[in-house]
Design an enzyme around this catalytic site. Structure first.
Site, PDB file in Angstrom:
ATOM      1  N   GLU A 313      20.979  15.870   8.374  1.00  0.00           N
ATOM      2  CA  GLU A 313      20.654  15.318   7.056  1.00  0.00           C
ATOM      3  C   GLU A 313      21.548  15.949   5.974  1.00  0.00           C
ATOM      4  O   GLU A 313      21.972  15.269   5.036  1.00  0.00           O
ATOM      5  CB  GLU A 313      19.170  15.549   6.742  1.00  0.00           C
ATOM      6  CG  GLU A 313      18.700  14.736   5.538  1.00  0.00           C
ATOM      7  CD  GLU A 313      17.185  14.731   5.371  1.00  0.00           C
ATOM      8  OE1 GLU A 313      16.476  15.464   6.104  1.00  0.00           O
ATOM      9  OE2 GLU A 313      16.711  13.986   4.489  1.00  0.00           O
ATOM     10  N   LYS A 334       7.700  18.662   3.707  1.00  0.00           N
ATOM     11  CA  LYS A 334       7.138  18.962   5.044  1.00  0.00           C
ATOM     12  C   LYS A 334       6.991  20.461   5.244  1.00  0.00           C
ATOM     13  O   LYS A 334       6.237  20.893   6.109  1.00  0.00           O
ATOM     14  CB  LYS A 334       8.040  18.396   6.141  1.00  0.00           C
ATOM     15  CG  LYS A 334       7.944  16.890   6.318  1.00  0.00           C
ATOM     16  CD  LYS A 334       8.690  16.436   7.567  1.00  0.00           C
ATOM     17  CE  LYS A 334       8.698  14.927   7.698  1.00  0.00           C
ATOM     18  NZ  LYS A 334       9.638  14.271   6.775  1.00  0.00           N
TER      19      LYS A 334
END
Lengths: 412, 79
Positions: A313, A334
């Site tokens: 990412e 998260k």
């Protein structure tokens, strides 16, 4: 073209069972990860997860609704209730044909599957409940939300693993753009912390084994990250055409102005390492939003806390944004909630909307040791005050399903 | 009242939140008590388990009232 605004939100997460608690814990960097209570995990390699605590479905649902639905569907109905109440939609006087529902789940009624399989093994097929099928099928989440609230517009569910609820929100946006509905209830729900599902993720070696300090186990982008934390819950949004919201004087939280979705066509569990799929997906979202890449200020990352995802990412963000990557605030919420699989994109869309609405960017907690491969600004450990006009929320699912949602401040 | 009636009443109250005062031998399970076909199958499942009897599917359409269910089960039990 129509504009689509957000007028309601509902959430059940390991860090809060309503929007206010969720937000407070997000900006204070509170972890919701702890030891598993749903089953005996003492002999398992992973003993920690992000569970929903103190869930009281009877506050919203009748005993009959509870008996006839899997907990994944109860999460969906309860969060839809919060979202609808927050939107102040007067359902009695709305045209129910123009209000649709798209709720996603990655796994569906896993608890029901496992319970009824035990009935089959221990008793007989004749003893399997008549509610088994309607409780476990994935589309139950959308079906029950529509039945409970009497919503007769477009209605289906979407499945794309950990991107599921992102696709649900993007497609709900499409339903309004296409004039199939004025209002869409959309999001995702997941309740898959069951012994079988959990064992499956352990077998994939996808989960963190940091059992000694659960609150530090989800550490996206940190050098010592070792896997994701399985979590559960639901996130629900009320999307509405701007005309409809304006006409009824609704409180507008933010605007959804675009999305990107594509596929890696690479591997059933691993993301393509170059991050090309994810990079293209973010570019598509910005392009559809009719903005420039330089306009993006904040990205709520997929940031799972696995070695592979977080490196990929980071690469993808650098590919998509070039030099502007260094100016971006990027956080993975998260780190606090764990990974809600099919519901994750929805609760992260809410985190993104809250950041825009309140001008505070939530942190990525557990940032202790820098990974040289992950060298962007992940808003380490402390929230940052910043006025945000335009933000993205990324989600990538097993199978190479990429989705990126684009939100902006509502500027009238 | 019989043990079977009490059990059926408990199911209707506990599972379906039906007002206890509405439940009598003459109450039509679908029309008066608001059940649907899934509820009936669910109730049958629980009754079969509790009393160790089998209620064949072709009998369901004859089980309209609470009394129909109670009498069917009591006949099976040889009372």
């Amino acid at each position: 073209m129509k504009r689509v605004v957000i007028t309601g939100q509902g959430v059940l997460s390991p860090i809060g069972n309503n929007i206010d608690d969720y937000y407070k814990n997000l900006i204070n960097g509170v972890s919701g990860v702890d030891y598993i209570t749903k089953f005996d995990a003492s002999s398992m390699k992973v003993k920690i997860a992000g569970e929903i605590k103190d869930f009281k479905p009877e506050d919203v649902l009748t005993r009959r609704e509870i008996r006839r639905s899997d907990i994944v569907t109860q999460y969906a109905m309860v969060t839809a209730d919060e979202a609808i109440k927050g939107s102040e939609l007067d359902l009695e006087n709305e045209d129910s044909d123009r209000i649709g529902v798209i709720v996603a789940t990655g796994i569906g009624g896993a608890n029901t599957w496992e319970q009824q399989h035990q009935v089959l093994l221990n008793e007989s097929g004749d003893r399997v409940s008549p509610f088994f099928v309607p409780m476990m099928i994935i589309n139950s989440v959308s079906a029950y939300v529509s039945i409970k609230f009497g919503l007769k517009g477009p209605n289906f569910s979407i499945v794309s693993a950990c991107a599921s609820s992102g696709h649900a929100i993007a497609d709900a946006y499409n339903q309004i753009i296409l004039d199939n509905a004025d209002v869409m209830i959309c999001g995702g729900s997941e309740a898959a912390i069951t012994k079988l599902c959990f064992s499956g993720f352990i077998a994939l070696q996808a989960l963190s084994t940091r059992n000694d300090v659960p609150q530090k186990a989800s550490r996206p982008f940190d050098a010592d990250r070792d896997g994701f934390i399985m979590a559960e819950g639901a996130g629900m949004l009320v999307l509405e055409s701007y005309e409809h919201a304006k006409k009824r004087g609704a409180n507008i939280l933010a605007e959804i102005i675009g999305y990107g979705y594509n596929g890696d066509a690479y591997h059933i569990t691993a993301p393509v390492e170059t991050g090309d799929g994810a990079a293209k997906c973010m570019e598509l979202a910005v392009k559809r939003s009719k903005k420039k890449m330089e306009d993006v200020q904040y990205i709520n990352a997929h940031g799972t806390s696995t070695k592979l995802n977080d490196q990929m990412e980071t690469k993808a963000i650098k590919t998509a944004f070039n030099d502007h990557a260094d100016n971006l605030l990027i956080s993975s919420t998260k780190s606090m909630t764990g990974h809600l699989l099919g519901a994750t994109s929805a609760i992260e869309a809410i985190a993104t909307i809250l950041a825009i609405k309140n001008g505070i960017v939530p942190p990525t907690i557990n940032q202790e040791k820098k990974d040289p491969e992950c060298d962007l600004n992940y808003v380490p450990n402390e929230a940052i005050k910043k006025d945000i006009d335009f933000a993205l929320s990324n989600s990538f699912g097993f199978g190479g399903h990429n989705v990126c949602l684009a939100f902006s401040k509502f500027n009238g | 009242m019989s043990k079977v009636f009490e059990f059926v009443k408990t199911l209707l109250v506990e599972n379906m939140q039906i007002d206890e005062s509405k439940i009598n031998m003459d109450a039509n399970i679908i029309e008066d008590l608001g059940a649907d076909s899934l509820d009936i199958m669910d109730i049958v499942n629980d009754i079969e388990k509790e009393f160790n009897v089998t209620i064949p599917q072709d009998q369901y359409e004859n089980l309209r009232t609470v009394g129909d269910v109670v009498n069917f089960v009591e006949d099976k039990l040889g009372k």
